[in-house]
Design a protein around this motif. Structure first.
Motif, short mmCIF file in Angstrom:
data_model
loop_
_atom_site.label_atom_id
_atom_site.label_comp_id
_atom_site.label_asym_id
_atom_site.label_seq_id
_atom_site.Cartn_x
_atom_site.Cartn_y
_atom_site.Cartn_z
N ILE A 81 4.22 -1.32 3.24
CA ILE A 81 3.83 0.03 2.85
C ILE A 81 5.09 0.79 2.42
O ILE A 81 6.16 0.61 3.01
N ALA B 101 -5.11 -0.75 2.79
CA ALA B 101 -4.06 -1.01 3.79
C ALA B 101 -4.45 -2.19 4.68
O ALA B 101 -3.59 -2.85 5.26
N VAL C 170 6.69 4.43 2.22
CA VAL C 170 6.39 5.64 2.98
C VAL C 170 7.28 6.79 2.52
O VAL C 170 8.50 6.62 2.35
N THR D 116 -5.10 5.64 2.65
CA THR D 116 -4.27 4.51 2.24
C THR D 116 -5.17 3.37 1.76
O THR D 116 -5.82 2.70 2.56
N THR D 117 -5.20 3.20 0.44
CA THR D 117 -6.13 2.25 -0.16
C THR D 117 -5.75 0.81 0.16
O THR D 117 -4.59 0.41 -0.03
N VAL E 22 -10.43 2.71 2.05
CA VAL E 22 -9.27 3.50 2.45
C VAL E 22 -9.13 3.53 3.97
O VAL E 22 -10.07 3.22 4.70
N LYS F 141 -0.36 8.64 8.05
CA LYS F 141 -0.73 8.65 6.63
C LYS F 141 -2.25 8.48 6.53
O LYS F 141 -2.89 7.94 7.44
N THR F 142 -2.79 8.90 5.38
CA THR F 142 -4.24 8.73 5.23
C THR F 142 -4.61 8.44 3.77
O THR F 142 -3.75 8.52 2.89
N CYS G 138 0.84 -1.18 0.00
CA CYS G 138 0.00 0.00 0.00
C CYS G 138 0.88 1.25 0.00
O CYS G 138 2.09 1.16 0.19
N GLN G 139 0.24 2.39 -0.26
CA GLN G 139 0.97 3.62 -0.56
C GLN G 139 0.89 4.61 0.60
O GLN G 139 -0.19 5.11 0.90
N GLY G 140 2.01 4.91 1.22
CA GLY G 140 2.02 5.84 2.35
C GLY G 140 2.47 7.24 1.94
O GLY G 140 3.58 7.67 2.26
#
Lengths: 385, 400
Positions: free
Chosen positions: B169, B163, B171, B160-161, B211, B157-158, B125-127
């Motif tokens: 992740i 997660a 970051v 975050t699809t 998310v 972080k927010t 996932c993408q931080g």
């Protein structure tokens, strides 16, 4: 998949852009507009010298065998320069009908003369009641002698006043809105019974209302088989639509660029107005609309020779819808972002806007073609489950 | 100028189409067609099927498991994938962190992570986004401080699809607070099982929970999980965001949805006749179809130009694709909601009803249509909002 021009096409582009760049500045164009013809016979000769007037014709008829891409290149340059000469009515429409569907004798008679710049032509189809329906024709063609006698009225005929010959749609049989029963007739503009009232259209081009009263046409001046001309009319209007789409590409990119230039140089509140985000975004939206139009113009160009009429017409309607929507949006935004100066006749912007508006209307506006597109089922078919 | 695919490209398309027809699991395909949410297993299983075929990371360089396809082939593949319809290979893994690792990572990172990304052994996932750093991403405040051979990460972080499924992740964290904001950021890989990481789901307006917020409380990460150089993370992030350019317009998905829309418009009745025969509604469908065709052509122009581009920079025209593509997707979800009229209103919580719709008269297909409409408001916000895309075009193309 390839969107590049060939070397020859690039040469063609350079030569017409070179000619119009030299000879068609804003001041020269004003003079051509004010002349009695409303366009320049001198420039017309130079088109002939460059081979542009015979562009789509075969070599034996004085042409250079150009295809739709070549026409798009020329039309786009014409749109950019706002050239006033009757290229569309002469080469694409009237010349195109003879090139595509004429007899060998008709080709020999007309095409070399068009290519040499000696004669111009017109295509007369619109009638008071027809709006954009190509089959809605009241003008009649009654057999007489070895040919036909034409009676009726045509309106907004591009180049109608100066044309040496006019190709007329007329009804041989059937009711006013029947697709069967139509014919195409080559009428000598000086023939007895032809009367013309010329005028300028909003974009400065020339057109005419034409009255046909007992006009005799010999059998050898008929294109195709009388009564079965409707698919021919559809094809030539598709050629016209593709050409207009090409012209629109020139007009819309010019409007977008002119607006960007203006935003970069016009100062208010002590800064270039292009530094304001609200104006930047509007200019970006113009660019997107112009690019979408360009994409559809390319598609129309590549589909205009498609033999499957339904696929072809569908694509033309889609392209014309996109072009019309983009033309209105880009044109209106260009005026708005130029502010007061955009309202004047002193700047090219307003003239491009007027041409863009006329392009939307010619051969059917965006709403008309949107409906046609839907009636033909659109591109995608419903999922079956 | 020629619009047609070559013979080789056509047979490639047939091969791909045939593979998708035979290999996309029926249940996954059904969920996509009906607009229901995919489970983790749907995505993992499918990506492993693709990986077995050698196509999971088709866009990567050959040496890392890619296919060596031409831009046109990649375009065809993605079109067919979306048309099938089949799930995208997990973008956070395949399109985002993978290319960053093979471009800027060290040998160990490449050796360890790339094959696991291709097989989706690790869910990534993408931080990136933070509560205070959305469009102004470089203003992020999550901190990583070096302590011996570790980083200590603190922050939040927010958006975050998925997660909730993630094993790892990536970051963006501030590693130099004195430098200019873009120059003090590093790109760090972080195991989601590390103590101090908390995931809290966020419910969106469609009712779903795709998310999350991800909290970092003194999270201790090995120093070697840094990708590339310290304080160069912003460059890698820009590379990552510009990397996914073909397919950003999602033309294939929109086509598939239009076919679905026409199907439903022939089933749904208004004024005693199918919606498809309603002139006003049909004009709306026609309008979006035409814009989609124009977008498809624009995309093909970008793809064709990509084949001849010398620099490896993203074409700014891809911003046009993003803007127009998202507008069209949203427009279609609006029409899909409109087509069922009042039956768009009954709401079924997918988590509770497991996708079934037991209302007495609403058709099954109506259930997800309003939630998709609400959910798809996201597409003009994520990946750089459409307003940010317009800023990019104004600067990079128009020079304003």
């Amino acid at each position: 998949m390839d969107f590049e021009f060939s070397e020859e096409q690039q040469l063609l582009k350079d030569s017409i852009e070179g000619l119009l760049g030299d000879k068609y500045d804003f001041e020269s164009r004003k003079k051509f507009l004010a002349s009695s013809d409303g366009w320049s016979r001198e420039i017309w000769k130079q088109y002939a010298e460059l081979g542009l007037l015979g562009l789509p014709f075969s070599e034996e008829h004085g042409g250079i065998d150009g295809g739709p891409v070549e026409t798009m290149i020329v039309m786009s340059a014409i749109g950019n320069a706002l050239a006033l000469e009757p290229y569309l009515p002469t080469v694409v429409l009237a010349g195109g009908l003879i090139r595509r569907f004429g007899t060998e004798a008709q080709k020999n008679k007309y095409l070399p003369q068009i290519a040499e710049g000696k004669i111009t032509g017109a295509f007369a189809h619109t009638e008071r009641q027809s709006r954009y329906d190509l089959f809605d024709v009241k003008t009649t063609a009654k057999p007489s002698g070895n040919g036909f006698t034409l009676d009726g009225q045509k309106g907004v005929v591009l180049n109608g006043e100066q044309a040496d010959f006019i190709i007329v749609t007329a009804r041989v049989s059937g009711g006013q809105r029947d697709k069967d029963g139509l014919g195409l007739f080559i009428v000598d503009a000086k023939a007895n019974g032809v009367s013309r009232r010329g005028y300028r259209t909003v974009d400065g081009l020339t057109a005419a209302e034409i009255q046909l009263s007992g006009v005799k046409v010999d059998a050898d001046q008929v294109i195709g088989k009388p009564g079965t001309a409707y698919p021919l009319i559809e094809q030539i209007v598709d050629d016209g639509i593709a050409a207009l789409c090409g012209e629109a590409v020139g007009v819309l990119s010019a409007l977008t660029e002119a607006t960007t230039d203006y935003l970069r140089t016009r100062k208010q509140f002590g800064v270039n107005i292009g530094s304001f985000q609200v104006l930047q975004h509007r200019n970006v939206e113009m660019l997107i609309a112009a690019e979408q139009a360009k994409s559809m113009a390319m598609l129309a160009t590549m589909m205009v020779n498609e033999p499957d009429a339904v696929q072809r017409r569908k694509t033309m309607s889609a392209a014309k819808t996109q072009i019309g929507r983009s033309a209105q949006f880009v044109g209106e935004q260009a005026i708005q972002l130029h502010g007061g100066i955009g309202m004047t006749m002193e700047l090219k912007t307003g003239h491009w806007f007027k041409r863009a508006t006329a392009i939307d209307i010619q051969f059917g506006d965006a709403d008309y073609h949107l409906e046609q597109f839907g009636n033909m089922g659109g591109f995608e078919t419903a999922a079956q489950r | 100028m020629d619009l047609n695919f070559t013979k080789e490209e056509l047979s490639f398309r047939d091969e791909v189409r045939d593979f998708f027809a035979k290999n996309v699991p029926a249940e996954t395909k059904k969920k996509l067609t009906e607009g229901r949410k995919l489970e983790k297993d749907d995505i993992v299983n499918w990506q492993r099927i693709l990986n077995k075929k050698g196509w999971a990371v088709y866009q990567w360089p050959k040496q890392y498991g890619g296919t060596g396809w031409t831009p046109v082939q990649k375009y065809i593949f993605l079109e067919e994938l979306q048309r099938a319809p089949a799930p995208d290979p997990l973008p956070f893994a395949v399109s985002m962190v993978g290319p960053v690792i093979y471009t800027f990572g060290n040998e160990e990172q490449k050796k360890h992570f790339l094959p696991r990304i291709a097989n989706l052994d690790d869910w990534w996932c993408q931080g990136f986004s933070e509560p205070g750093a959305g469009s102004d991403l470089a203003g992020l405040s999550t901190k990583a401080v070096r302590e011996g051979d570790h980083w200590i990460i603190n922050g939040q972080k927010t958006w975050t699809t998925l997660a909730q499924y993630a094993d790892w992740i990536f970051v963006l964290a501030r590693t130099d607070s004195k430098a200019k904001k873009q120059e003090g950021i590093s790109f760090i890989l972080c195991d989601m099982k590390t103590p101090g990481i908390t995931v809290r789901p966020i419910q969106l307006i469609d009712g779903g929970k795709e998310v999350n917020e991800v909290f970092f409380d003194n999270v201790k990460v090995p120093y070697e999980n840094l990708v590339g150089q310290e304080n160069r993370g912003w460059d890698y992030a820009k590379f990552l965001l510009g990397n996914e350019r073909t397919g950003i317009a999602r033309v294939g998905i929109s086509k598939e949805r239009i076919r679905r829309l026409k199907e439903l418009a022939s089933l749904e009745v208004s004024g005693g006749k199918p919606m498809m025969e309603d002139a006003r509604f049909r004009a709306k469908i026609s309008q979006v179809e035409i814009e989609l065709k124009a977008l498809e052509m624009t995309q093909m122009r970008v793809v064709a130009a990509e084949g001849t581009r010398r620099d490896n920079k993203p074409d700014p025209a891809s911003s046009i694709l993003k803007i127009k593509g998202s507008e069209i997707q949203q427009n279609i979800t609006d029409l899909l909601m409109e087509v069922v009229g009042p039956f768009a209103l009954p709401f079924t919580d997918e988590d509770e009803a497991a996708g079934s719709n037991e209302l007495p008269i609403a058709p099954d297909y109506a259930g997800p249509l309003a939630p998709i409409y609400f959910n798809y408001r996201k597409v003009s916000i994520y990946g750089g909002s459409n307003e940010i895309q317009k800023n990019i075009i104004a600067k990079a193309i128009l020079g304003l």
